[in-house]
Design a protein around this motif. Structure first.
Motif, PDB file in Angstrom:
ATOM      1  N   MET A 198       0.821  -1.218   0.000  1.00 14.33           N
ATOM      2  CA  MET A 198       0.000   0.000   0.000  1.00 14.33           C
ATOM      3  C   MET A 198       0.846   1.256   0.000  1.00 14.33           C
ATOM      4  SD  MET A 198      -3.121  -0.949   2.558  1.00 14.33           S
ATOM      5  CE  MET A 198      -2.101  -1.481   3.940  1.00 14.33           C
ATOM      6  N   LYS A 199       2.056   1.146   0.529  1.00 12.97           N
ATOM      7  CA  LYS A 199       2.959   2.287   0.546  1.00 12.97           C
ATOM      8  C   LYS A 199       4.385   1.787   0.398  1.00 12.97           C
ATOM      9  CE  LYS A 199       5.090   5.872   3.165  1.00 12.97           C
ATOM     10  NZ  LYS A 199       5.092   6.703   4.346  1.00 12.97           N
ATOM     11  N   LEU A 200       5.109   2.407  -0.503  1.00 10.58           N
ATOM     12  CA  LEU A 200       6.503   2.053  -0.727  1.00 10.58           C
ATOM     13  C   LEU A 200       7.297   3.337  -0.532  1.00 10.58           C
ATOM     14  CD1 LEU A 200       8.336  -0.316  -1.725  1.00 10.58           C
ATOM     15  CD2 LEU A 200       7.877   0.450  -4.049  1.00 10.58           C
ATOM     16  N   LEU A 212       9.946   3.276   5.049  1.00 10.97           N
ATOM     17  CA  LEU A 212       8.959   2.290   5.492  1.00 10.97           C
ATOM     18  C   LEU A 212       8.119   1.791   4.322  1.00 10.97           C
ATOM     19  CD1 LEU A 212       7.615   4.053   8.735  1.00 10.97           C
ATOM     20  CD2 LEU A 212       9.268   2.184   8.606  1.00 10.97           C
ATOM     21  N   VAL A 241       4.529  -0.476   3.719  1.00 12.61           N
ATOM     22  CA  VAL A 241       3.354  -1.042   4.377  1.00 12.61           C
ATOM     23  C   VAL A 241       2.573  -1.866   3.353  1.00 12.61           C
ATOM     24  CG1 VAL A 241       1.256  -0.562   5.701  1.00 12.61           C
ATOM     25  CG2 VAL A 241       3.212   0.991   5.874  1.00 12.61           C
TER      26      VAL A 241
END
Lengths: 137, 137, 137, 137
Positions: free
Chosen positions: C100-102, C106, C108
């Motif tokens: 969902m997040k790169l 971090l 996620v």
């Protein structure tokens, strides 16, 4: 529309302080909106974290009410939220909930949270609600 | 007292809407308070879940500021909260935070949340904040 | 296929004990498999919880390697898992991860976990990995 | 000692694969141990994440059995774990669980995970177990 209106009225009664409104509900899902004004912003122009937590919590609640009916005793037992990107200061926050499990005692769902009009989510939450024993009809 | 007062003033500036106030800070820990009035209650006399999430979030923020100094760019990346018991409608909510890890990039802490004067907690949260690269001095 | 084979070989080297194998990787996603035999079962014929946690952890790791390259220093910082239904004792466990997040520091992602061939998931996890500073090339 | 021995025997029967052993149980708490050998290590000399997740899960299970008796149908519904520091490759992993809520349907506890002999924890978990309806006696 009937279900959505009933839940919207119930929400106002049960969460009198909430600024979250119902956009859509049904099919083990719900979409809610939180208007963003200066009261929701932090200096630097970002939406406060607790605003997004409230959106996640209410989106789950609305999706569950859509399945089990207007049941005030349904309570959150766990909420886990990840903040992914800085939200826009000038767009409403939209929360889209999908229920993953609708059990007799526990309901689990996920909520993806957006700044309206943006494709990439600003946060993602997963929560569990405990539902009271169903009344016999 | 100086540190506590500085952080209290900073909190008002950074979270202008928050009703959470600082009771104590220092030693990788913090205690905060949220006054409970009708605006925080749901029918049936219980404190709204998002109020407790806000207490958890701010307690972590205050404990971190106590260690790294007044740093507005510190942001929550993850918060996980479990609701344990029905809070009192007539007592303030108190959040007690202890930091478990104070790394260069990430800080992790836990917050136990009480209705003031009760022994058993009403909720428990664990959260992670991301802290910006420290400025060279 | 080259990327998948490289990651599969890297996984064997980095997690020499894991029984999780790579089915697919790429496009900010990954699918992994855990063969289920008597070693993974509890009496009553259900798959052990830690088996599903391992599937979630490795699915995230594989999806991240697919984006950032073979990087052993990538480590889990947070994992949250909800167990939704009793898994089948006679089918492999499949984990499907989507990032969902790169971010720079971090990543996620979420992982939906199935008993192979069933439509409804047996578990759902969300995790965060911390990635080391990228080397300049 | 009787309770501890009974639970240790029950654990071997219910989780035949687990390497986690019971050190202490009672008073809404439990301490468990996971021997660390080459099978638990990753290259670079760190303990694999899934090993610590298994320690958290079993520590909760043991603490709950200590309160409700030997009840195989008790199942994990949620586990959230934060990894705080690199564990030692040469010391056993110790998990210390404290139950925060012992309800009729749900039990919530936290587990602090250490490399034996070190003061600072390597991980921290919070989990929820669902317990089946108690039999009338």
């Amino acid at each position: 529309m009937r279900l959505k209106d009933d839940i919207a009225a119930f929400l106002v009664r049960e969460f009198p302080q909430t600024k979250v409104t119902v956009e859509a509900v049904g099919g083990k899902a719900a979409t809610v909106r939180h208007k963003i004004g200066t009261a929701e912003l932090r200096p630097g122009g970002t939406v406060s974290g607790p605003v997004m937590m409230a959106v996640a919590d209410v989106a789950l609640y609305v999706a569950i009410l859509g399945e089990i009916g207007l049941e005030a005793l349904t309570v959150t037992t766990n909420l886990n939220i990840n903040f992914l990107r800085k939200p826009s200061a000038t767009h409403d926050i939209i929360g889209k909930c999908t229920l993953m499990k609708l059990g007799k005692k526990l309901v689990v769902g996920e909520v993806t949270i957006y700044s309206e009009g943006r494709e990439e989510p600003v946060a993602h939450a997963v929560g569990t609600y405990s539902i009271p024993p169903r009344k016999e009809s």
